[in-house]
Motif scaffolding. Sequence first.
Motif, PDB file in Angstrom:
ATOM      1  N   SER A   1       0.824  -1.207   0.000  1.00  0.00           N
ATOM      2  CA  SER A   1       0.000   0.000   0.000  1.00  0.00           C
ATOM      3  C   SER A   1       0.858   1.257   0.000  1.00  0.00           C
ATOM      4  N   ARG A   2       2.066   1.144   0.534  1.00  0.00           N
ATOM      5  CA  ARG A   2       2.955   2.309   0.568  1.00  0.00           C
ATOM      6  C   ARG A   2       3.576   2.599  -0.790  1.00  0.00           C
ATOM      7  N   ILE A   3       3.727   1.583  -1.614  1.00  0.00           N
ATOM      8  CA  ILE A   3       4.373   1.801  -2.910  1.00  0.00           C
ATOM      9  C   ILE A   3       3.375   1.860  -4.063  1.00  0.00           C
ATOM     10  N   ARG A   4       2.102   1.533  -3.801  1.00  0.00           N
ATOM     11  CA  ARG A   4       1.118   1.534  -4.885  1.00  0.00           C
ATOM     12  C   ARG A   4       0.999   2.899  -5.568  1.00  0.00           C
ATOM     13  N   PRO A   5       1.023   4.010  -4.822  1.00  0.00           N
ATOM     14  CA  PRO A   5       0.983   5.310  -5.517  1.00  0.00           C
ATOM     15  C   PRO A   5       2.173   5.513  -6.450  1.00  0.00           C
ATOM     16  N   THR A   6       3.335   4.973  -6.084  1.00  0.00           N
ATOM     17  CA  THR A   6       4.511   5.085  -6.949  1.00  0.00           C
ATOM     18  C   THR A   6       4.317   4.280  -8.223  1.00  0.00           C
ATOM     19  N   LEU A   7       3.723   3.106  -8.106  1.00  0.00           N
ATOM     20  CA  LEU A   7       3.453   2.288  -9.283  1.00  0.00           C
ATOM     21  C   LEU A   7       2.394   2.950 -10.169  1.00  0.00           C
ATOM     22  N   THR A   8       1.422   3.588  -9.536  1.00  0.00           N
ATOM     23  CA  THR A   8       0.401   4.308 -10.301  1.00  0.00           C
ATOM     24  C   THR A   8       1.029   5.467 -11.066  1.00  0.00           C
ATOM     25  N   GLU A   9       1.945   6.157 -10.431  1.00  0.00           N
ATOM     26  CA  GLU A   9       2.658   7.249 -11.092  1.00  0.00           C
ATOM     27  C   GLU A   9       3.469   6.727 -12.279  1.00  0.00           C
ATOM     28  N   LEU A  10       4.083   5.571 -12.108  1.00  0.00           N
ATOM     29  CA  LEU A  10       4.843   4.965 -13.203  1.00  0.00           C
ATOM     30  C   LEU A  10       3.912   4.614 -14.354  1.00  0.00           C
ATOM     31  N   ARG A  11       2.782   4.008 -14.040  1.00  0.00           N
ATOM     32  CA  ARG A  11       1.807   3.652 -15.077  1.00  0.00           C
ATOM     33  C   ARG A  11       1.347   4.877 -15.852  1.00  0.00           C
ATOM     34  N   ASP A  12       0.997   5.928 -15.142  1.00  0.00           N
ATOM     35  CA  ASP A  12       0.474   7.120 -15.806  1.00  0.00           C
ATOM     36  C   ASP A  12       1.556   7.847 -16.592  1.00  0.00           C
ATOM     37  N   GLY A  13       2.781   7.847 -16.048  1.00  0.00           N
ATOM     38  CA  GLY A  13       3.861   8.562 -16.716  1.00  0.00           C
ATOM     39  C   GLY A  13       4.294   7.906 -18.018  1.00  0.00           C
ATOM     40  N   LEU A  14       4.215   6.569 -18.063  1.00  0.00           N
ATOM     41  CA  LEU A  14       4.667   5.848 -19.252  1.00  0.00           C
ATOM     42  C   LEU A  14       3.510   5.272 -20.070  1.00  0.00           C
ATOM     43  N   SER A  15       2.280   5.500 -19.610  1.00  0.00           N
ATOM     44  CA  SER A  15       1.096   4.952 -20.287  1.00  0.00           C
ATOM     45  C   SER A  15       1.256   3.454 -20.518  1.00  0.00           C
ATOM     46  N   ALA A  16       1.644   2.764 -19.456  1.00  0.00           N
ATOM     47  CA  ALA A  16       1.905   1.327 -19.541  1.00  0.00           C
ATOM     48  C   ALA A  16       1.568   0.679 -18.202  1.00  0.00           C
ATOM     49  N   ALA A  17       1.052  -0.533 -18.244  1.00  0.00           N
ATOM     50  CA  ALA A  17       0.780  -1.276 -17.016  1.00  0.00           C
ATOM     51  C   ALA A  17       2.087  -1.539 -16.280  1.00  0.00           C
ATOM     52  N   ALA A  18       2.059  -1.405 -14.951  1.00  0.00           N
ATOM     53  CA  ALA A  18       3.249  -1.601 -14.120  1.00  0.00           C
ATOM     54  C   ALA A  18       3.119  -2.894 -13.320  1.00  0.00           C
ATOM     55  N   TYR A  19       4.233  -3.604 -13.177  1.00  0.00           N
ATOM     56  CA  TYR A  19       4.256  -4.904 -12.504  1.00  0.00           C
ATOM     57  C   TYR A  19       5.384  -4.942 -11.479  1.00  0.00           C
ATOM     58  N   LEU A  20       5.126  -5.642 -10.367  1.00  0.00           N
ATOM     59  CA  LEU A  20       6.157  -5.863  -9.359  1.00  0.00           C
ATOM     60  C   LEU A  20       6.180  -7.343  -9.026  1.00  0.00           C
ATOM     61  N   THR A  21       7.347  -7.968  -9.144  1.00  0.00           N
ATOM     62  CA  THR A  21       7.486  -9.386  -8.824  1.00  0.00           C
ATOM     63  C   THR A  21       8.604  -9.584  -7.810  1.00  0.00           C
TER      64      THR A  21
END
Length: 233
Positions: A68-88
């Motif tokens: 939950s702490r990093i989800r906003p960062t992943l959302t920012e990545l998605r919006d900035g690159l117009s691409a789905a973001a993944y974390l494994t």
Amino acid sequence: MEAVGAHESGAPAKQLARETGLALATTYHLLRTMVHDGYVRKLDDGTFVLGEKLGALHGGSRDQAALSRIRPTLTELRDGLSAAAYLTFYEDGEIRVAEIVDGPKAPRVDLWVGFEDAGHATALGKCVLRELDGEARADYLSRHTLNDLTPRTITHRAELLRRLDAAFHGPAVTDVEEYALGTACIAVPVRQGDTIGALGISLRADRTAGLASAVTTLVTTAERVSRRLSLTI
């Protein structure tokens, strides 16, 4: 589980039904489910106590708090690159998806084959494999078949290792239609303490020109994600 946990020596289903206000049939159904999943244990006298897997449930809650702490960062990545973001992450010898952040303008790739069986064919999986030491990498490859997912999938171990070694000094690992036709991905390493992981994005294959320009953003975001994950340990 709260009702069960209130009785260290165990409690029968009828008593648990009374205490929770649930119908007896519902109580039995829930208890059978929790026994099967390991969260509750049935004793020889027919009473129920908390199971050993409850600790894993608490661990999962901590993991969700970290995500939950990093989800906003992943959302920012998605919006900035117009691409789905993944974390494994590489956990218990498997490459597992921890989070996917997508949207109408950035749809996720169709996960038609689980990541646990497709580490050799995804940028995220190959990024993790590249970061593993030789022993851990050999162990993973000994337990996973390099299945032919598309005509571009690397299915020979020697060739996969050669490409992993060739990519060792670069910040990112890519796959272009190796996992799914029409999709390209790029990933960079992340860490949660000693746990190795990968942060990546997926794009349509006709947008591969954007992969190189995304590397800097991915690396910067991965550093932020690693810092925030490490703070939650």
